[in-house]
Design an enzyme around this catalytic site. Structure first.
Site, short mmCIF file in Angstrom:
data_model
loop_
_atom_site.label_atom_id
_atom_site.label_comp_id
_atom_site.label_asym_id
_atom_site.label_seq_id
_atom_site.Cartn_x
_atom_site.Cartn_y
_atom_site.Cartn_z
CE LYS A 71 -0.40 -1.19 -2.41
NZ LYS A 71 -1.14 0.02 -1.97
CG ASP A 119 -5.78 3.23 -1.56
OD1 ASP A 119 -4.61 3.65 -1.50
OD2 ASP A 119 -6.62 3.72 -2.33
#
Length: 355
Positions: A63, A65
């Site tokens: 994931k 950022d």
């Protein structure tokens, strides 16, 4: 790693996929079945879950950022659009330059613009600083794009293909790229072990994607995100002044949306540095108001209330029993162009978890 789907054995492994920019069509030639290139595609969004889905039907990625972007490449011309549809091509010069070097006639890449820290981890605060903060006008030469999907290629809209096929083309297109446009690698293994390893290495979490899914705009559950540390967007509704803290801000007062009202969810007093605190104080002092925009039953005095305009990205561990953020840390301001949604509170948080 992405594998060639049985129905698409079109590419050799040893060379990256390339095409030439298209010349104007010869009117004497028959029309080819080409798809119009979309001006913009609403992104596919990941659904937040407490645990990753497991099994052979799912693939996993880090994931990232940063800011969600789409890179549109058409006959050497590049447009970089934010999640909200704003043109930020000029703000990501390195990504623009590397996209032009891909050697493809037309393509739309979906991905995330990030800045990596010294340990090679994405750092949202550094990304914001490189852009000049919220509302800043700087161009971020330090930003790179991790591409995780290919939506349009060489005159063809490929969103209806399964994810494994789209990633196969994307992987070949970016095979030799290590500059400002890079492939977001998929990770093989058990989703639970991958998630645990991501958290152990200080990453924000993982994304799980259903392998056979087409690309569909919206948050439909075919992409799932699992966070190591909770991070959401909250509205700043005031601050507590301090004569000793950086920028004169002791803590920020935060709110979330519930229906048409703002609901106070606590404060955050960590995560600032000298530069970000001073810049934030200047912005807040231009938004002051006499009355609070939320119901506030706390005991602190001399609070400064502001118009609910600035959206902060906040990391936190959990919720308290009375609906306040626990162990919150400021992580920067979100841009309007990033179209970040303020956290919605449907019912009071309970058992340490958000509603």
């Amino acid at each position: 790693m992405a594998k060639s789907p049985p129905s698409k054995p079109l590419l050799a492994d040893e060379k990256p996929l390339r095409s030439r920019p298209r010349k104007p069509r010869d009117s004497l030639q028959p029309r080819l079945p080409l798809d119009p290139m979309p001006a913009r595609i609403e992104p596919c969004l990941a659904l937040l879950k407490p645990r990753p889905p497991i099994g052979p039907d799912w693939l996993y990625e880090i994931k990232w950022d940063g800011y969600r972007i789409a890179v549109h490449l058409n006959n050497g011309n590049v447009r970089i659009l934010t999640r909200g549809g704003h043109d930020w091509t000029h703000r990501f010069p390195a990504i623009e330059a590397d996209a032009k070097r891909l050697g493809v006639g037309s393509a739309i890449l979906d991905g995330e613009a990030v800045v990596l820290d010294e340990q090679g981890r994405p750092n949202f605060a550094q990304l914001q600083q490189s852009l000049g903060g919220r509302g800043g006008k700087l161009n971020s030469g330090a930003s790179i794009m991790f591409a995780f999907d290919l939506l349009y290629f060489d005159g063809h809209d490929i969103r209806s293909l399964e994810l494994t096929a789209r990633r196969y083309f994307l992987q070949s297109l970016l095979k030799n790229e290590h500059g400002a446009v890079r492939l977001s690698e998929e990770i093989e293994g058990d989703g639970r072990e991958i998630y645990a390893a991501a958290c152990e290495h200080g990453l924000k979490g993982i994304i799980a994607k259903y392998k056979d899914s087409p690309y569909r705009s919206g948050r439909l559950g075919e992409w799932v995100k699992v966070k190591c540390v909770q991070s959401d967007s909250f509205m700043i509704v005031g601050y507590e002044p301090s004569s000793v803290a950086r920028g004169g801000i002791g803590s920020l007062l935060l709110a979330t949306r519930k229906g048409n009202d703002w609901v106070y969810v606590g404060s955050v007093g960590t995560g600032f540095n000298e530069r970000s605190a001073e810049d934030l104080r200047r912005k807040l002092d231009r938004l002051t108001r006499k009355t609070p925009p939320v119901k506030y039953a706390g005991r602190r005095k001399n609070l400064v209330w502001v118009q609910p305009t600035l959206v902060a990205e906040i990391e936190y561990r959990a919720w308290t029993h009375d609906g306040k953020l626990r162990q919150a840390s400021y992580n920067g301001l979100r841009e309007v162009q990033d179209n970040a949604a303020v956290y919605q509170l449907d019912s009071p948080p309970s058992n340490g978890s958000p509603a």
